[in-house]
Design a protein around this motif. Sequence first.
Motif, PDB file in Angstrom:
ATOM      1  N   UNK A  57      55.071  40.499  44.180  1.00 56.54           N
ATOM      2  CA  UNK A  57      54.168  41.201  43.271  1.00 56.54           C
ATOM      3  C   UNK A  57      53.288  40.229  42.500  1.00 56.54           C
ATOM      4  N   UNK A  58      53.871  39.124  42.029  1.00 58.29           N
ATOM      5  CA  UNK A  58      53.071  38.154  41.272  1.00 58.29           C
ATOM      6  C   UNK A  58      52.050  37.456  42.164  1.00 58.29           C
ATOM      7  N   UNK A  59      52.431  37.142  43.396  1.00 56.58           N
ATOM      8  CA  UNK A  59      51.477  36.504  44.306  1.00 56.58           C
ATOM      9  C   UNK A  59      50.256  37.397  44.502  1.00 56.58           C
ATOM     10  N   UNK A  78      44.807  38.834  44.939  1.00 51.82           N
ATOM     11  CA  UNK A  78      44.926  40.056  45.748  1.00 51.82           C
ATOM     12  C   UNK A  78      44.586  39.814  47.211  1.00 51.82           C
ATOM     13  N   UNK A  79      43.804  38.774  47.498  1.00 49.53           N
ATOM     14  CA  UNK A  79      43.406  38.506  48.882  1.00 49.53           C
ATOM     15  C   UNK A  79      44.531  37.874  49.702  1.00 49.53           C
ATOM     16  N   UNK A  80      45.545  37.346  49.032  1.00 48.83           N
ATOM     17  CA  UNK A  80      46.651  36.724  49.755  1.00 48.83           C
ATOM     18  C   UNK A  80      47.398  37.771  50.579  1.00 48.83           C
ATOM     19  N   UNK A  81      47.808  37.376  51.769  1.00 46.73           N
ATOM     20  CA  UNK A  81      48.678  38.229  52.575  1.00 46.73           C
ATOM     21  C   UNK A  81      50.121  37.831  52.313  1.00 46.73           C
ATOM     22  N   UNK A  82      50.943  38.815  51.995  1.00 45.17           N
ATOM     23  CA  UNK A  82      52.317  38.548  51.559  1.00 45.17           C
ATOM     24  C   UNK A  82      53.280  39.445  52.323  1.00 45.17           C
TER      25      UNK A  82
END
Length: 535
Positions: A50-52, A57-61
Amino acid sequence: SKATVSVLYWEESKMIVATVLLQTLAVFSAVKTYDVVIYGASPSGISAALSAKNVSAAKTVAIVEPTGSIGGMSGAGGIGLRDFNNLVPPCCTMTEWGMMNAAHYSVDYAVWQPDNFVGEASFYKLLKNAAIDIFVNEEALPSSATLTPHENSNKIESFKTTTTTWLATVFIDASYEGLLMKQITQYTYGREPASQYNETFAGVRPRGPHLPGPVNATWGAGNDQLLKYVAPPADAPLGSGDDGVMGWSFRPCITNRASNRVPFPKPANYDPKDFELMRRYIEAAGTPSFQYLFSALGYRSYPPGDKWDLCDQNSAVTSDVMDATIAPYLNGTSSDRKQVYEAVKYYLQGFLYFSGNDLSVNEKTRASVQNWGFCKDEWTGNGNFPPQLYIREGLRMLGDHVFTQNDWNASVSDSSVGLGSWGIDIHVVHRRQDPATNLVYDEGFFGWNSGSHKYQLPFSLILPKRVSAVNFMSTVALSCTHVTWACLREEPTLWKLGMAAGTAAAIYTPNTFMHDTPIAKLQGLLKEQGITLDP
């Protein structure tokens, strides 16, 4: 109506679960690539994801979970986020989860220990809202991590699970087992000697808590065999180290409300002789009640008020099992871990069944135990029993800095990523035979939340040795000692460390050292998310 809302809430969560399972089963031996891959859907794994996404927001997690459930001890384990004190109350995405639970019950306060199906559904909603991918039933394979040399250290390129190879820029191990961590860096387990880090609470402790009366460790009448669940003697001076860890158990959801109660079941392959120790303990205690034996805690801030958490009370014979029963789990195979799961389940279910049904137990105690049972609406696919084993203490990472009792006492750190406040809370480690008297004794216990105060959580808790890896963090198997693990292990504290890891992952520059994360920037972003850094 409230009932209709409950059904809709549960149905939606089942649809989300079904989607996740389809994702998991869709491709065998697939290769998946993300910016951040988190192994373990524990609360700290979820908070890291959630923090990443909150920071970038563009990061894929992706979260990769070895079991079929998410939320770890706060979902499939049954304890929610109950373990905090008011010195440092929950914050941030913790509160968001608590208020999602509250909406289910139509109340205006955070629900920290909801129905477990409600809590898990709230976790799924948080992840869905943040566009985080979650894959279940994907256990990390041993020796599967691929590392390449990088500036006198290593860069993790990938690791493998049951069906998939996972590639990422940053990897985080948020599992209770540390299956990825142990492939990346040095680790330890057990109790350090007091001399290693100059810790006054370390190593072998004075005996206790004490039984209500003498209980012999062997069968007697010429039979010198130890009772089941009693370990042989050990000649270990106070303060010396060993490989012992705090006892493990489960945290079943129980009730004394007849309409939602199912009797404690007779476990498979049950043998009443296995519980002779418990029979002698009960006899020594007189006519102990269910609460005396098992210590049920009311679900914290749970609106209906009719569910309890069966929690070890650190009595002389506890709901925990220890020593040889759990030892194979720490460094064993997947098969070993499954066997330990079943052995701990047998111990707890057998103790419950024996106490309420065996005719050698006095009638008053049996009646008290029979007034309780598992909740019939919980874990309906697992015999109303929690799927998550309570691994109260497992492997610990050895980073460049190991957080010790002295750090806990000092309370300050220039690299603070949050505050802890739980005290030293060490449960029983060994249940042994005294060779001089042939009596059973417990050892390892120290206080309950002893010395509670505010202390800063350093970033180094989640970092491996610099020479081990540049792009890895561990948010459950922390770089700490046995003593300090006892104050760090509570899920709300691990949640904050997960937030620190996710935030650091979001601002990580590829091919640099995670250890060189700009602390001021990291701290500023954590403050923006609601984390308090200073006492």
